[in-house]
Motif scaffolding. Structure first.
Motif, PDB file in Angstrom:
ATOM      1  N   ALA A 243       0.359   0.977  13.698  1.00 22.60           N
ATOM      2  CA  ALA A 243       0.564   2.375  13.418  1.00 22.60           C
ATOM      3  C   ALA A 243       2.012   2.745  12.903  1.00 22.60           C
ATOM      4  CB  ALA A 243       0.514   3.365  14.769  1.00 22.60           C
ATOM      5  N   CYS A 244       2.194   1.684  11.986  1.00 26.88           N
ATOM      6  CA  CYS A 244       3.437   1.752  11.113  1.00 26.88           C
ATOM      7  C   CYS A 244       3.463   2.946  10.137  1.00 26.88           C
ATOM      8  CB  CYS A 244       3.766   0.240  10.534  1.00 26.88           C
ATOM      9  SG  CYS A 244       2.612   0.029   9.470  1.00 26.88           S
ATOM     10  N   ASN A 245       2.355   3.141   9.931  1.00 27.51           N
ATOM     11  CA  ASN A 245       2.088   4.304   8.848  1.00 27.51           C
ATOM     12  C   ASN A 245       2.359   4.046   7.302  1.00 27.51           C
ATOM     13  OD1 ASN A 245       0.676   6.228  10.393  1.00 27.51           O
ATOM     14  ND2 ASN A 245       2.361   7.619  10.608  1.00 27.51           N
ATOM     15  N   LYS A 246       2.585   2.923   6.995  1.00 29.19           N
ATOM     16  CA  LYS A 246       2.835   2.358   5.533  1.00 29.19           C
ATOM     17  C   LYS A 246       1.883   2.458   4.794  1.00 29.19           C
ATOM     18  CE  LYS A 246       6.125  -1.197   4.770  1.00 29.19           C
ATOM     19  NZ  LYS A 246       6.230  -2.563   4.209  1.00 29.19           N
ATOM     20  N   CYS A 247       0.819   2.477   5.172  1.00 32.35           N
ATOM     21  CA  CYS A 247      -0.538   2.616   4.380  1.00 32.35           C
ATOM     22  C   CYS A 247      -0.510   4.000   3.777  1.00 32.35           C
ATOM     23  CB  CYS A 247      -1.627   2.095   4.998  1.00 32.35           C
ATOM     24  SG  CYS A 247      -1.859   2.799   6.794  1.00 32.35           S
ATOM     25  N   VAL A 248       0.069   5.034   4.969  1.00 33.26           N
ATOM     26  CA  VAL A 248      -0.229   6.482   4.660  1.00 33.26           C
ATOM     27  C   VAL A 248       0.874   6.995   3.729  1.00 33.26           C
ATOM     28  CG1 VAL A 248      -0.437   8.894   5.781  1.00 33.26           C
ATOM     29  CG2 VAL A 248      -1.361   6.723   6.953  1.00 33.26           C
ATOM     30  N   ASP A 273      -1.844  -3.260   0.015  1.00 32.71           N
ATOM     31  CA  ASP A 273      -0.970  -3.804  -0.308  1.00 32.71           C
ATOM     32  C   ASP A 273       0.295  -3.770   1.008  1.00 32.71           C
ATOM     33  OD1 ASP A 273      -1.613  -5.214  -2.636  1.00 32.71           O
ATOM     34  OD2 ASP A 273      -0.257  -3.994  -3.948  1.00 32.71           O
ATOM     35  N   ALA A 274       0.104  -2.376   1.127  1.00 35.38           N
ATOM     36  CA  ALA A 274       1.109  -1.967   2.489  1.00 35.38           C
ATOM     37  C   ALA A 274       0.940  -2.634   3.314  1.00 35.38           C
ATOM     38  CB  ALA A 274       1.218  -0.597   2.565  1.00 35.38           C
ATOM     39  N   CYS A 275      -0.365  -2.707   3.981  1.00 37.92           N
ATOM     40  CA  CYS A 275      -1.001  -3.237   5.246  1.00 37.92           C
ATOM     41  C   CYS A 275      -0.624  -4.677   5.215  1.00 37.92           C
ATOM     42  CB  CYS A 275      -2.414  -2.804   5.680  1.00 37.92           C
ATOM     43  SG  CYS A 275      -2.857  -3.171   7.220  1.00 37.92           S
ATOM     44  N   VAL A 278       2.771  -5.649   6.072  1.00 41.16           N
ATOM     45  CA  VAL A 278       2.901  -5.703   7.486  1.00 41.16           C
ATOM     46  C   VAL A 278       2.292  -6.997   8.137  1.00 41.16           C
ATOM     47  CG1 VAL A 278       2.718  -4.275   9.368  1.00 41.16           C
ATOM     48  CG2 VAL A 278       3.187  -3.166   7.484  1.00 41.16           C
ATOM     49  N   MET A 279       1.198  -7.143   8.071  1.00 40.12           N
ATOM     50  CA  MET A 279       0.315  -8.101   8.488  1.00 40.12           C
ATOM     51  C   MET A 279       0.709  -9.489   8.356  1.00 40.12           C
ATOM     52  SD  MET A 279      -2.029  -6.920  10.626  1.00 40.12           S
ATOM     53  CE  MET A 279      -1.783  -5.213  11.243  1.00 40.12           C
ATOM     54  N   ASP A 280       1.181  -9.524   7.026  1.00 43.54           N
ATOM     55  CA  ASP A 280       1.711 -11.209   6.762  1.00 43.54           C
ATOM     56  C   ASP A 280       2.960 -11.377   7.755  1.00 43.54           C
ATOM     57  OD1 ASP A 280       0.495 -12.334   4.597  1.00 43.54           O
ATOM     58  OD2 ASP A 280       1.337 -11.438   3.032  1.00 43.54           O
TER      59      ASP A 280
HETATM   60  S1  SF4 Z   1      -0.182  -0.465   7.375  1.00 39.20           S
HETATM   61 FE1  SF4 Z   1      -1.880  -1.603   8.550  1.00 39.20          FE
HETATM   62  S2  SF4 Z   1      -0.841  -1.698  10.683  1.00 39.20           S
HETATM   63 FE2  SF4 Z   1       0.332  -0.109   9.355  1.00 39.20          FE
HETATM   64  S3  SF4 Z   1      -0.579   1.820  10.037  1.00 39.20           S
HETATM   65 FE3  SF4 Z   1      -1.768   1.037   8.256  1.00 39.20          FE
HETATM   66  S4  SF4 Z   1      -3.384   0.151   8.989  1.00 39.20           S
HETATM   67 FE4  SF4 Z   1      -1.994   0.280  10.468  1.00 39.20          FE
END
Ligand code: SF4
Ligand code: SF4
Length: 447
Positions: A243-248, A273-275, A278-280
């Motif tokens: 729930a970092c909200n980077k994708c939003v 790319d945003a996710c 984070v996931m990397d």
């Molecule tokens: S960027 Fe990935 S981890 Fe962050 S809120 Fe979106 S889906 Fe979740």
């Protein structure tokens, strides 16, 4: 840091550069002296891959339109709104205006990673920067509008007309209107255009299927983040999404892809790319990927070749083949033969004369000299004109042509009881024997 996921932004920017370069350069490339694509209302011509089609020869147009529309269906079924995110001029313009001019050059926006915060225009300096940004974009809009018009008016003509714009007001008004539209639309309407105005946005959803490649959130791993339409609290999310909200924040159309596929999504892959970033860091695979529903569910590859897509490829191949064949077999000359209202004229020596109006057009890209002859009837001769005539490329001409019997008794040798003798008239270029057209008409003779 080791990268586990693929990133798309750089690839997309390269695609933007290639698309922009091609769109800018195509009007200047000539084949046999003609443009690759030009729809000239001025000259009433279509140029296609260097072949010129006159308005009377637009039989190739339906096949091009079929190719265009089926091509759009094919692309959307195959890869969703890939056009919108990767090659649409509107998206490219928004990236130039919002990300380069407003963010990188003027610093009006803090970061391209957050497109949800509009510039703060409460300060004088920011107001000045906003106006400066619009002015820079206005100049680029003028270039883009001119480039767009090059597909309707060849660049050389365009510059000549604009240096004398008083006499070319329609073109001038178009140029001003398109420039103003682009300036205001890109600076103020933004992605709302994609959501509420663009017709493609409306039709694309019906073309999708579960194998269409699109941007997709893996709710199996990330877990659902909405319950009855309400965003869950971070603690309530029972999956890998942190729930970092980077994708939003990065989304230019202001949506949350974790809700599922939405009409507003332009497939720009910014959220992927945003996710990935984070996931990397967490050494995991991204939760937002460019895949298909079936591929994600079954953990296999996207199926590109399936009944629908193969069908579209076949239709496109057939329509293109017909269009190319027609352009190859295109006539270099047009001819229409009309008789005058007078049926015939009896000359002093008893010979019979008939009058015709012939409409010629040289549809080739070079001048030709034409003449004509009557086929299969040695008893008819041309009395006017006696000399061949030359037409420039694209030029039309109306010719009065007189035919008369050589000898009264012979003229109707095979049709002595008929008042009407069918005849064939062939018009041909005397400098190129391949250019010829034969038309049927009649020679009228008194009973
Ligand atoms: S960027 Fe990935 S981890 Fe962050 S809120 Fe979106 S889906 Fe979740
Ligand atoms: S959800 Fe937003 S950021 Fe993600 S691809 Fe669609 S438009 Fe782009």
């Amino acid at each position: 840091m080791e990268r586990l996921n693929s990133y798309f932004r750089k690839k997309r920017y390269i695609m933007y550069l290639i698309t922009t370069f091609m769109i800018m350069v195509i009007p200047f490339i000539k084949i046999n002296g003609n443009q690759i694509f030009l729809l000239s209302f001025d000259k009433k011509q279509l140029h296609l891959l260097g072949v010129v089609f006159d308005m009377q020869e637009l039989y190739v147009m339906p096949f091009l339109l079929i190719t265009l529309f089926v091509g759009i269906f094919f692309l959307t079924t195959l890869a969703g709104r890939i056009w919108c995110g990767w090659a649409c001029p509107h998206t490219i313009f928004r990236v130039i205006y919002r990300d380069i001019i407003e963010t990188k050059i003027l610093g009006l926006r803090k970061s391209i990673e957050n497109k949800q915060i509009n510039p703060d225009l409460s300060t004088g300096i920011n107001k000045f920067k906003k106006i400066l940004g619009i002015l820079i974009w206005f100049i680029l809009s003028l270039i883009a509008a001119s480039n767009f018009l090059f597909y309707f008016v060849p660049p050389n003509d365009f510059f000549a007309y604009m240096s004398d714009y008083h006499n070319h007001m329609v073109l001038f008004i178009f140029l001003v209107a398109i420039t103003e539209f682009l300036t205001l639309e890109i600076a103020f309407v933004g992605e709302n255009f994609c959501i509420y105005v663009c017709p493609y946005c409306r039709v694309q959803s019906v073309l999708y299927d579960n194998d269409t490649k699109t941007i997709i959130y893996d709710s199996k791993r990330g877990s659902a983040v909405y319950k009855n339409g309400t965003l869950l609290d971070k603690k309530e999310i029972d999956g890998e999404c942190i729930a970092c909200n980077k994708c939003v924040r990065v989304c230019p159309t202001h949506i949350d892809i974790r809700k599922g596929l939405q009409l507003e999504c332009i497939n720009c892959l910014e959220c992927a790319d945003a996710c990935s970033s984070v996931m990397d860091k967490l050494k995991k695979k991204t939760l937002i990927s460019w895949s298909s529903t079936n591929a994600l569910l079954n953990n296999n590859k996207v199926r590109y070749f399936r009944g629908k897509t193969i069908g579209y490829i076949l239709v496109i191949a057939i329509a293109l083949t017909i269009a190319i064949t027609l352009s190859h077999n295109k006539s270099s000359m047009l001819l229409n033969i009309n008789r005058t209202t007078e049926s015939y004229k009896i000359l002093e020596n008893g010979e019979i004369e008939n009058h015709y109006i012939m409409l010629f057009q040289n549809t080739d890209n070079k001048p030709h000299t034409y003449y004509f002859k009557v086929l299969d009837n040695p008893n008819l001769e041309i009395t006017r004109p006696l000399e061949p005539f030359t037409l420039k490329a694209g030029e039309k001409a109306k010719k009065r042509v007189f035919l008369k019997t050589i000898e009264q008794s012979n003229a109707i040798s095979n049709a002595s009881k008929d008042a009407i003798i069918p005849i064939k008239i062939m018009a041909y270029a005397i400098d190129d024997e391949k250019i010829n057209i034969t038309k049927e008409s009649i020679f009228v003779y008194p009973q």
